[in-house]
Design a protein around this motif. Sequence first.
Motif, PDB file in Angstrom:
ATOM      1  N   LYS A   1       0.823  -1.228   0.000  1.00 49.54           N
ATOM      2  CA  LYS A   1       0.000   0.000   0.000  1.00 49.54           C
ATOM      3  C   LYS A   1       0.844   1.259   0.000  1.00 49.54           C
ATOM      4  O   LYS A   1       0.586   2.178  -0.777  1.00 49.54           O
ATOM      5  CB  LYS A   1      -0.897   0.056   1.249  1.00 49.54           C
ATOM      6  N   SER A   2       1.817   1.316   0.880  1.00 52.08           N
ATOM      7  CA  SER A   2       2.577   2.565   1.038  1.00 52.08           C
ATOM      8  C   SER A   2       3.399   2.888  -0.195  1.00 52.08           C
ATOM      9  O   SER A   2       3.477   4.048  -0.611  1.00 52.08           O
ATOM     10  CB  SER A   2       3.468   2.494   2.278  1.00 52.08           C
ATOM     11  N   THR A   3       4.012   1.871  -0.784  1.00 56.00           N
ATOM     12  CA  THR A   3       4.796   2.098  -2.012  1.00 56.00           C
ATOM     13  C   THR A   3       3.892   2.627  -3.118  1.00 56.00           C
ATOM     14  O   THR A   3       4.227   3.601  -3.809  1.00 56.00           O
ATOM     15  CB  THR A   3       5.473   0.793  -2.455  1.00 56.00           C
ATOM     16  N   ALA A   4       2.719   1.995  -3.264  1.00 61.13           N
ATOM     17  CA  ALA A   4       1.768   2.455  -4.287  1.00 61.13           C
ATOM     18  C   ALA A   4       1.239   3.842  -3.945  1.00 61.13           C
ATOM     19  O   ALA A   4       1.097   4.701  -4.825  1.00 61.13           O
ATOM     20  CB  ALA A   4       0.621   1.461  -4.411  1.00 61.13           C
ATOM     21  N   ALA A   5       0.958   4.085  -2.664  1.00 56.96           N
ATOM     22  CA  ALA A   5       0.418   5.381  -2.249  1.00 56.96           C
ATOM     23  C   ALA A   5       1.392   6.515  -2.556  1.00 56.96           C
ATOM     24  O   ALA A   5       0.979   7.590  -3.008  1.00 56.96           O
ATOM     25  CB  ALA A   5       0.079   5.364  -0.758  1.00 56.96           C
ATOM     26  N   HIS A   6       2.669   6.293  -2.311  1.00 56.45           N
ATOM     27  CA  HIS A   6       3.673   7.328  -2.618  1.00 56.45           C
ATOM     28  C   HIS A   6       3.677   7.642  -4.113  1.00 56.45           C
ATOM     29  O   HIS A   6       3.732   8.812  -4.502  1.00 56.45           O
ATOM     30  CB  HIS A   6       5.067   6.863  -2.175  1.00 56.45           C
ATOM     31  N   ALA A   7       3.635   6.604  -4.934  1.00 60.31           N
ATOM     32  CA  ALA A   7       3.652   6.814  -6.382  1.00 60.31           C
ATOM     33  C   ALA A   7       2.385   7.524  -6.858  1.00 60.31           C
ATOM     34  O   ALA A   7       2.444   8.406  -7.724  1.00 60.31           O
ATOM     35  CB  ALA A   7       3.814   5.475  -7.096  1.00 60.31           C
ATOM     36  N   ILE A   8       1.238   7.169  -6.275  1.00 56.70           N
ATOM     37  CA  ILE A   8      -0.022   7.797  -6.667  1.00 56.70           C
ATOM     38  C   ILE A   8      -0.042   9.265  -6.260  1.00 56.70           C
ATOM     39  O   ILE A   8      -0.431  10.139  -7.046  1.00 56.70           O
ATOM     40  CB  ILE A   8      -1.218   7.041  -6.047  1.00 56.70           C
ATOM     41  N   ALA A   9       0.397   9.566  -5.041  1.00 50.50           N
ATOM     42  CA  ALA A   9       0.425  10.954  -4.582  1.00 50.50           C
ATOM     43  C   ALA A   9       1.364  11.796  -5.445  1.00 50.50           C
ATOM     44  O   ALA A   9       1.072  12.949  -5.761  1.00 50.50           O
ATOM     45  CB  ALA A   9       0.841  11.021  -3.110  1.00 50.50           C
ATOM     46  N   ALA A  10       2.502  11.219  -5.833  1.00 55.74           N
ATOM     47  CA  ALA A  10       3.437  11.944  -6.698  1.00 55.74           C
ATOM     48  C   ALA A  10       2.819  12.194  -8.068  1.00 55.74           C
ATOM     49  O   ALA A  10       2.948  13.292  -8.632  1.00 55.74           O
ATOM     50  CB  ALA A  10       4.740  11.149  -6.835  1.00 55.74           C
ATOM     51  N   ALA A  11       2.120  11.182  -8.608  1.00 56.49           N
ATOM     52  CA  ALA A  11       1.502  11.337  -9.931  1.00 56.49           C
ATOM     53  C   ALA A  11       0.389  12.374  -9.906  1.00 56.49           C
ATOM     54  O   ALA A  11       0.241  13.169 -10.846  1.00 56.49           O
ATOM     55  CB  ALA A  11       0.959   9.986 -10.416  1.00 56.49           C
ATOM     56  N   LEU A  12      -0.387  12.384  -8.830  1.00 55.34           N
ATOM     57  CA  LEU A  12      -1.507  13.327  -8.721  1.00 55.34           C
ATOM     58  C   LEU A  12      -1.084  14.688  -8.165  1.00 55.34           C
ATOM     59  O   LEU A  12      -1.874  15.629  -8.143  1.00 55.34           O
ATOM     60  CB  LEU A  12      -2.606  12.738  -7.832  1.00 55.34           C
ATOM     61  N   ARG A  13       0.154  14.760  -7.668  1.00 53.19           N
ATOM     62  CA  ARG A  13       0.687  15.981  -7.044  1.00 53.19           C
ATOM     63  C   ARG A  13      -0.246  16.470  -5.928  1.00 53.19           C
ATOM     64  O   ARG A  13      -0.691  17.614  -5.919  1.00 53.19           O
ATOM     65  CB  ARG A  13       0.881  17.086  -8.096  1.00 53.19           C
ATOM     66  N   CYS A  14      -0.534  15.564  -5.011  1.00 52.96           N
ATOM     67  CA  CYS A  14      -1.408  15.923  -3.898  1.00 52.96           C
ATOM     68  C   CYS A  14      -0.836  15.368  -2.598  1.00 52.96           C
ATOM     69  O   CYS A  14       0.046  14.505  -2.617  1.00 52.96           O
ATOM     70  CB  CYS A  14      -2.830  15.407  -4.140  1.00 52.96           C
ATOM     71  N   PRO A  15      -1.319  15.878  -1.456  1.00 51.81           N
ATOM     72  CA  PRO A  15      -0.793  15.410  -0.172  1.00 51.81           C
ATOM     73  C   PRO A  15      -1.029  13.923   0.049  1.00 51.81           C
ATOM     74  O   PRO A  15      -2.064  13.386  -0.350  1.00 51.81           O
ATOM     75  CB  PRO A  15      -1.577  16.239   0.859  1.00 51.81           C
ATOM     76  N   LEU A  16      -0.053  13.285   0.690  1.00 53.26           N
ATOM     77  CA  LEU A  16      -0.168  11.896   1.118  1.00 53.26           C
ATOM     78  C   LEU A  16      -0.315  11.890   2.632  1.00 53.26           C
ATOM     79  O   LEU A  16       0.553  12.388   3.356  1.00 53.26           O
ATOM     80  CB  LEU A  16       1.079  11.112   0.707  1.00 53.26           C
ATOM     81  N   LEU A  17      -1.429  11.352   3.119  1.00 53.51           N
ATOM     82  CA  LEU A  17      -1.698  11.271   4.552  1.00 53.51           C
ATOM     83  C   LEU A  17      -1.581   9.812   4.966  1.00 53.51           C
ATOM     84  O   LEU A  17      -2.351   8.967   4.507  1.00 53.51           O
ATOM     85  CB  LEU A  17      -3.097  11.804   4.870  1.00 53.51           C
ATOM     86  N   ASP A  18      -0.620   9.520   5.827  1.00 49.17           N
ATOM     87  CA  ASP A  18      -0.318   8.140   6.200  1.00 49.17           C
ATOM     88  C   ASP A  18      -0.701   7.906   7.656  1.00 49.17           C
ATOM     89  O   ASP A  18      -0.191   8.573   8.560  1.00 49.17           O
ATOM     90  CB  ASP A  18       1.185   7.889   5.999  1.00 49.17           C
ATOM     91  N   LYS A  19      -1.614   6.965   7.891  1.00 51.37           N
ATOM     92  CA  LYS A  19      -2.033   6.662   9.261  1.00 51.37           C
ATOM     93  C   LYS A  19      -0.852   6.250  10.129  1.00 51.37           C
ATOM     94  O   LYS A  19      -0.803   6.552  11.324  1.00 51.37           O
ATOM     95  CB  LYS A  19      -3.081   5.553   9.250  1.00 51.37           C
ATOM     96  N   ASP A  20       0.135   5.569   9.532  1.00 55.83           N
ATOM     97  CA  ASP A  20       1.300   5.144  10.313  1.00 55.83           C
ATOM     98  C   ASP A  20       2.072   6.328  10.884  1.00 55.83           C
ATOM     99  O   ASP A  20       2.675   6.215  11.953  1.00 55.83           O
ATOM    100  CB  ASP A  20       2.236   4.292   9.453  1.00 55.83           C
ATOM    101  N   ASP A  21       2.067   7.461  10.176  1.00 58.54           N
ATOM    102  CA  ASP A  21       2.758   8.644  10.699  1.00 58.54           C
ATOM    103  C   ASP A  21       2.139   9.088  12.016  1.00 58.54           C
ATOM    104  O   ASP A  21       2.839   9.542  12.921  1.00 58.54           O
ATOM    105  CB  ASP A  21       2.703   9.794   9.687  1.00 58.54           C
TER     106      ASP A  21
END
Length: 202
Positions: free
Chosen positions: A28-48
Motif C-alpha cells: 500500500k505505502s509504495t503504491a500510495a507514494h507513487a499515486i500521490a506523486a503522480a496526482l501531485r497531492c498530499p499523502l496522509l499516512d495513518k502510520d505517521d
Amino acid sequence: MAGEEQSGPPAAVERVVVAMKGHPGSGKSTAAHAIAAALRCPLLDKDDVRDCTLRLERAAAGDSGMLNELSYAVLWRVAEKQLRLGLSVVVDSPLSRRAHLDELARLPAALVVVVECRPGDEDEWRRRLEERGDLLADGDGWHKPKTWDELERLVEGYRGCTDYDIGDVPRIVVDTTDPMVGAEAIAARVEDFIRSLLARAH
C-alpha cells in the motif's frame, strides 16, 4: 496486470480522496507514494500518526484499540482540512473496517476512490513483510507486524471484517506483487481510472 475495476456513480467534484486498502506489507505505502506523486497531492499516512503514539501507548498500559482509533480520527480531520483547501488527498491506511470507509465518504464534496492492494504472490508478500520487519525498530513502525505469523494473527483478529461490501464506491484492485508492474505503472492506472470517473461526472 491482474486486477479489477469497479465504477460506482461518479460525483460532480474535482477533489478526490484516494483511499488505500489492504493488509500490512501488501504494498500500500509504495503504491500510495507513487499515486500521490503522480496526482501531485498530499499523502496522509495513518502510520505517521500511529508512530507518534508510542509514549502514549506505554503510559496508557497498552490501550492499543483506543490509540489506533485516535490515529484514524486525526487522519480524517487532516484529510478534511486538505479537502476544504481544495486539494485532493491520498489516504494510506489499511481501511480494515467499513466504518473507516464511511468516515471518508462523509468528507465534504469529494469523490472517494478505493485502491485495494491485493498481492497475488503470497511468497513474495511474505518475503517483503519479513524483510521490512527486520528493519523496524522500537520507533517508527513499532506497531506493525514484523513476521508472517504476526500478520496471520492480526488478520485472524479481524474475523473477516476486512472483506466488507464497499457499495457504490469506485474501486480498483491492483496486484502489488506482479513483477511486470511497478508502483509507477500502478499510479498511472489509478490516475487513468480517476480521470475516467471525473469525465463521466461532467
